[in-house]
Scaffold this active site. Structure first.
Site, short mmCIF file in Angstrom:
data_model
loop_
_atom_site.label_atom_id
_atom_site.label_comp_id
_atom_site.label_asym_id
_atom_site.label_seq_id
_atom_site.Cartn_x
_atom_site.Cartn_y
_atom_site.Cartn_z
N PHE A 1 69.52 0.02 -53.68
CA PHE A 1 71.05 -0.26 -52.61
C PHE A 1 71.66 0.82 -53.50
CE2 PHE A 1 74.67 -2.46 -53.09
CZ PHE A 1 74.27 -2.98 -51.58
N ASP B 1 74.73 7.14 -58.79
CA ASP B 1 74.90 6.43 -58.40
C ASP B 1 76.18 5.40 -59.15
OD1 ASP B 1 76.25 3.72 -57.69
OD2 ASP B 1 74.97 3.80 -55.72
N LYS C 1 84.12 -0.03 -57.10
CA LYS C 1 84.29 -1.30 -58.39
C LYS C 1 85.18 -1.40 -59.39
CE LYS C 1 79.52 -2.71 -56.36
NZ LYS C 1 79.87 -3.88 -55.35
#
Length: 416
Positions: free
Chosen positions: A156, A241, A270
């Protein structure tokens, strides 16, 4: 109280909106691309949020790591407020007094050479893909238009058209084609499968050191070191990531650090925005990020003064090591206590630091049902997949608050 047909309030405008009214507005006017729990949050501080009815809840999700430093951290709010009073946006058509400082401080924190600031995590991933392809053509010598990126199954990385093109999650992918070519997939954690799809046209391997959306999946010991070895052997870039796993979530700055591995490029997001605004970045070596030239990539809001000021404050918090240590110490406590539930409604507990995937035993409630029951007990958590409860509290949480949350999970799954 219900809303009228045109969704105007039948009562005085001075009367506060109820949770039911606000949820009805969301259902009527917002696109149904999320399935939130029926709680309407109005205020927050630290590890706690308060709904419109003044009920407090312990936050065990932390915005999927966007709130690593808790809600409204004083240092971050101060940095944002000070910058708001001076300058918020110039666009990259001009220099401003925060960009160079932010890039230098983030590069020094991460041990990298250059910073490419963007906004969302998905933008950071898209940027890294573009950089890797150009590097492949200009440096590695891959024939133009043929570069491939190797990804892991069950990945993801966001929800843009290109990113869902290399997803094997039907919910994220189906009905959104045609898909972007140029990707090869190997089973996560299987180093032989990864090596088998590497070719002379491979530009990079893009990987999550821990797969969050898949259920907080930690790869086998040594896997990430082997990925680095193969990338070196075949002259392939390693893109990590670390949007969810990075910036102290797992007890180290990067999740890759647990195996002593360095990436050529890291995608960050984030927590880099401190829970205040979207801030993301690609950080890496000059030899790779240096392939970009003026006009080839950009963003109106990427690297804006407000984002840079907040990002600098985040870097200052991480430089102390306090949050990495909190995640290490409290993470051990979290995993020990959750591990005691295995065989008692829990099949497995995965993760590192203050990040856990609680796999619910077969025959038990769905993860969504567990989330709803926790909400009734004043604890906010969320499912990922049908059988996994994702636990990722703010790193400012205290041991007592953490125990309160774990007790609630035990109460739902074990009944104590």
């Amino acid at each position: 109280m219900t809303l009228t047909a045109d969704h105007k309030r039948p009562t005085s405008a001075d009367q506060p909106w109820s949770a039911a009214e606000l949820i009805a507005l969301d259902e009527r006017w917002s696109t149904h691309n999320y399935h939130p729990l029926p709680v309407v949050i109005a205020e927050a501080e630290g590890a706690w949020v308060t709904d419109v009815d003044s009920r407090r809840y312990l936050d065990l999700l932390a915005g999927y790591s966007a709130l690593n430093f808790g809600h409204r951290h004083p240092a971050l709010i101060a940095a944002a407020t000070e910058q708001l009073s001076r300058l918020t946006l110039t666009s990259r058509a001009f220099h401003h007094d925060q960009l160079g400082l932010f890039c230098r401080e983030l590069a020094q924190l991460t041990g990298t050479d250059l910073v490419l600031p963007m906004n969302s995590g998905a933008e950071a991933v898209e940027s890294a893909l573009k950089v890797a392809r150009k590097w492949a053509y200009r440096v590695k010598g891959v024939p133009d238009g043929t570069a491939e990126i190797v990804v892991a199954g069950s990945n993801f990385h966001g929800r843009t058209t290109t990113i869902i093109s290399f997803s094997n999650d039907p919910l994220a992918r189906n009905d959104f084609g045609p898909y972007t070519p140029g990707f090869a997939m190997a089973r996560y954690g299987d180093i032989r499968a990864l090596e088998s799809v590497i070719t002379d046209r491979t530009a990079a391997v893009l990987i999550e050191p821990i797969q969050g959306e898949a259920g907080v999946i930690v790869p086998p010991a040594g896997y990430l070191r082997d990925v680095r070895r193969i990338c070196d052997e075949y002259n392939v870039l390693l893109i990590a990531d670390e949007i969810q796993s990075g910036l102290a979530r797992t007890g180290t700055l990067f999740a890759l650090d647990h195996e002593g591995v360095r990436a050529d490029l890291y995608t960050l997001g984030k927590a880099l925005g401190g829970g205040i605004l979207p801030v993301s970045a690609v950080v890496g070596s000059r030899a790779v990020l240096g392939v970009l030239k003026p006009g080839e990539h950009g963003s109106t809001f990427g690297g804006n003064p407000l984002a840079c000021a907040v990002g600098r404050a985040v870097v200052r918090l991480l430089e102390t090591g306090e949050y990495q240590e909190r995640s290490r110490v409290l993470g051990k406590h979290l995993h020990r206590r959750l591990g005691e539930l295995v065989g008692r409604g829990v099949a497995e507990v995965r993760g590192r630091g203050l990040w856990a995937g609680v796999e619910i035993a077969p025959g038990g409630p769905t993860a969504r049902q567990v989330s709803e029951s926790l909400m009734e007990r004043g604890v906010l958590c969320k499912e990922t997949q049908d059988t996994t409860l994702r636990v990722a509290p703010p790193l400012v949480i205290t041991k007592e608050e953490l125990d309160h949350g774990i007790d609630a999970i035990a109460g739902v799954l074990v009944g104590r």
